[in-house]
Design an enzyme around this catalytic site. Structure first.
Site, mmCIF file in Angstrom:
data_model
loop_
_atom_site.group_PDB
_atom_site.id
_atom_site.type_symbol
_atom_site.label_atom_id
_atom_site.label_comp_id
_atom_site.label_asym_id
_atom_site.label_seq_id
_atom_site.Cartn_x
_atom_site.Cartn_y
_atom_site.Cartn_z
ATOM 1 C CD GLU A 150 -2.619 1.316 0.006
ATOM 2 O OE1 GLU A 150 -3.313 0.403 -0.438
ATOM 3 O OE2 GLU A 150 -2.499 2.412 -0.601
ATOM 4 C CG PHE A 151 2.608 2.452 -2.981
ATOM 5 C CD1 PHE A 151 3.959 2.351 -2.669
ATOM 6 C CD2 PHE A 151 2.032 1.462 -3.749
ATOM 7 C CE1 PHE A 151 4.719 1.282 -3.130
ATOM 8 C CE2 PHE A 151 2.778 0.381 -4.217
ATOM 9 C CZ PHE A 151 4.132 0.291 -3.912
ATOM 10 C CG ASN A 227 7.899 3.726 2.231
ATOM 11 O OD1 ASN A 227 7.299 4.341 1.345
ATOM 12 N ND2 ASN A 227 7.277 3.212 3.272
ATOM 13 C CB CYS A 279 5.563 4.490 6.694
ATOM 14 S SG CYS A 279 3.888 3.852 6.834
ATOM 15 N NE ARG A 346 1.041 5.157 13.923
ATOM 16 C CZ ARG A 346 0.478 4.183 13.190
ATOM 17 N NH1 ARG A 346 0.662 2.932 13.514
ATOM 18 N NH2 ARG A 346 -0.267 4.468 12.140
#
Ligand code: NAD
Length: 472
Positions: A150-151, A227, A279, A346
């Site tokens: 998932e992007f 990423n 991420c 986060r």
């Protein structure tokens, strides 16, 4: 298609709601009873544009919520796994949530199903998921494991999901690839985009999106490599911004100059206080760990991570140089989320800076349009919270901009100045032009650009936050 999505967090909830909007029957599973209760009661547990509309549209019809994983698996042809994959103390991905879900899925396989990794996982995870499902009794031909990274980006999750640059599917059998193609068909054949109530198309979106079918291992690597590359772009421009500060160049001009090269592109060339979120930091560490295990020492990633941390320390030095001493200073904070448009804190660089400033003995008054509640859970009453940007700035010795929320870029500067004790703004997101801020009476410090001092302030060596000696 009947689809189960295991894990109803940022990714699972968005994916589930979007699959329902594509026309599928979706059951969302979670083991967090509070989250389930909120979803069942019609609340949206995360801040995400268009998500409340989609939940309202499909709740109780094409979208169900449950904690009964096995029943959800039995009633579905495709099971998407979207649980967390947090980092371990050593930096590799903790796959224990994925493993426990795989074990549970195994007992409920009662006909051909595909199990799809939606979570970001290291290469070889699909093989492990397959082994675990087999080890727990599922027949060999009763399932396939696919990878469908998932992007989406938080804040624009729904539109990113429905209008992606590409859909990546890793499948090692044609039968499995066919199921995945069918799931995404309303997007790849363009029919979804013709619907009168489709979620509006964002600027730049190209439809229909291409679907790239690869091996599962390639798909797993595509996510980590993407990423890592994006984080590298951010660290690269942050490193360039440090040089700009030393020589008195303007990083915005430099970005324009390099970003217009079509081989480079302008996106992700935003200097600031570094990347954060759930991420990039964890995926970089996980990718580095994968590489190490394969015998490759990916030192480029060490440097990307080091530059990112250093960027936060540089910003702290900038605050110190603008204010001299910090103990007892009252500082307004604009932005707590790791980026604008989300309530996710986060690994937020803003939170890390808040914690450093608390340690230095500052009094902080913070405002964020969405992330205050989550921040309160972390810092308790050590920080005062305001209900708007101007109240956060009230009586402040300086105001810090730490998140790129749109509303922070359009503040009423006269009102802001009137509220502050000293008109000093230290902007970690470069939301304003230095010359505008100086003309409006602020001393303004940003990233990779010369500080601009209010017209009534003299330039002294100490006003240069980088402490740089500029060469003629
Ligand atoms: P999250 O923590 O928001 O959601 C995970 C959910 O899984 C939680 O609601 C948790 O309660 C649930 N869960 C955990 N164990 C479970 C179990 N055994 N049964 C049922 N539910 C269970 O995480 P997230 O941000 O949605 O990320 C999920 C994955 O997607 C991660 O691997 C992440 O790296 C990846 N990802 C995240 C993003 C993003 O922007 N957040 C983008 C792309 C990929």
């Amino acid at each position: 298609m009947r689809i189960a999505v295991i894990g109803s967090g940022y990714v699972g909830l968005v994916a589930g709601a979007c699959f329902a909007d594509l026309g599928h029957e979706v059951v969302l599973v979670d083991n967090d009873q509070q989250k389930l209760a909120a979803l069942q009661a019609g609340r949206c547990p995360i801040h995400e544009q268009f998500l409340p509309e989609l939940l309202d549209r499909h709740r109780g019809q094409r979208l169900q919520f449950t904690d009964n994983l096995q029943e959800a698996v039995r009633s579905s042809a495709a099971i998407f796994v979207a649980v967390g994959t947090p980092p371990t103390d050593q930096g590799d991905a903790d796959l224990s949530y994925v493993e426990s879900v795989a074990r549970e899925i195994s007992g409920a396989i009662d006909g051909y199903k595909i199990v799809v990794e939606k979570s970001t996982v290291p290469v070889y995870t699909s093989e492990w998921v397959r082994k675990i499902i087999l080890r727990n009794g599922a027949p060999v031909d009763s399932f396939d494991v696919a990878s469908n990274p998932e992007f989406l980006r938080e804040g624009t999750g729904v539109t990113d999901f429905l209008y992606p640059d590409r859909i990546v599917v890793g499948a090692d059998s044609e039968r499995c690839a066919a199921v995945m193609r069918e799931i995404y068909a309303p997007m790849t054949d363009g029919s979804y985009y013709k619907k009168h109530d489709a979620i509006p198309r964002p600027d730049r979106a190209q439809t229909p999106p291409p679907i790239i079918v690869t091996s599962t291992k390639s798909a797993e690597l595509i996510k980590h490599a993407s990423n890592a590359f994006l984080a590298m772009k951010i660290s690269f421009i942050n490193a360039v911004s440090s040089i700009c500060e030393s020589v008195g160049a303007n990083v915005q001009q430099v970005c324009q100059g390099i970003g217009t090269d079509s081989r480079i592109g302008p996106r992700f060339l935003n200097p600031g206080i570094g990347y954060g979120g759930s991420c990039f930091p964890k995926d970089l560490m996980a990718f580095r760990a994968v590489a190490r295990e394969c015998g490759y020492d990916f030192r480029l990633l060490d440097e990307v991570i080091r530059i990112n941390e250093e960027q936060r320390h540089r910003f702290l030095r900038k605050i110190r140089n603008a204010l001299w001493t910090l103990r007892g200073k009252r500082i307004g904070i604009l932005g707590l989320a790791f980026k604008g448009g989300t309530d996710d804190i986060r690994e937020s660089p803003a939170i890390l800076l808040v914690q450093s400033l608390l340690q230095e003995g500052c009094h902080l008054c913070a405002y964020d349009p969405a992330a205050i509640e989550r921040t309160r859970e972390v810092v308790g009453n050590k920080v005062e919270f305001a209900t708007n940007a101007y109240d956060a700035a009230a009586g402040a010795d300086a105001l810090l901009i730490l998140t790129d929320w749109e509303e922070f870029a359009t503040l009423d500067l006269s009102e802001l100045k009137r509220k502050m004790r000293y008109p000093i703004v230290i902007d970690g997101r470069n939301l304003y032009l230095p010359e505008t801020m100086a003309a409006r009476g602020f001393s303004y410090y940003s990233v990779g650009r010369e500080p601009a001092l209010a017209d009534n302030q003299s330039t002294r060596a100490s006003d240069n936050p980088q402490g740089a000696t500029r060469k003629a």
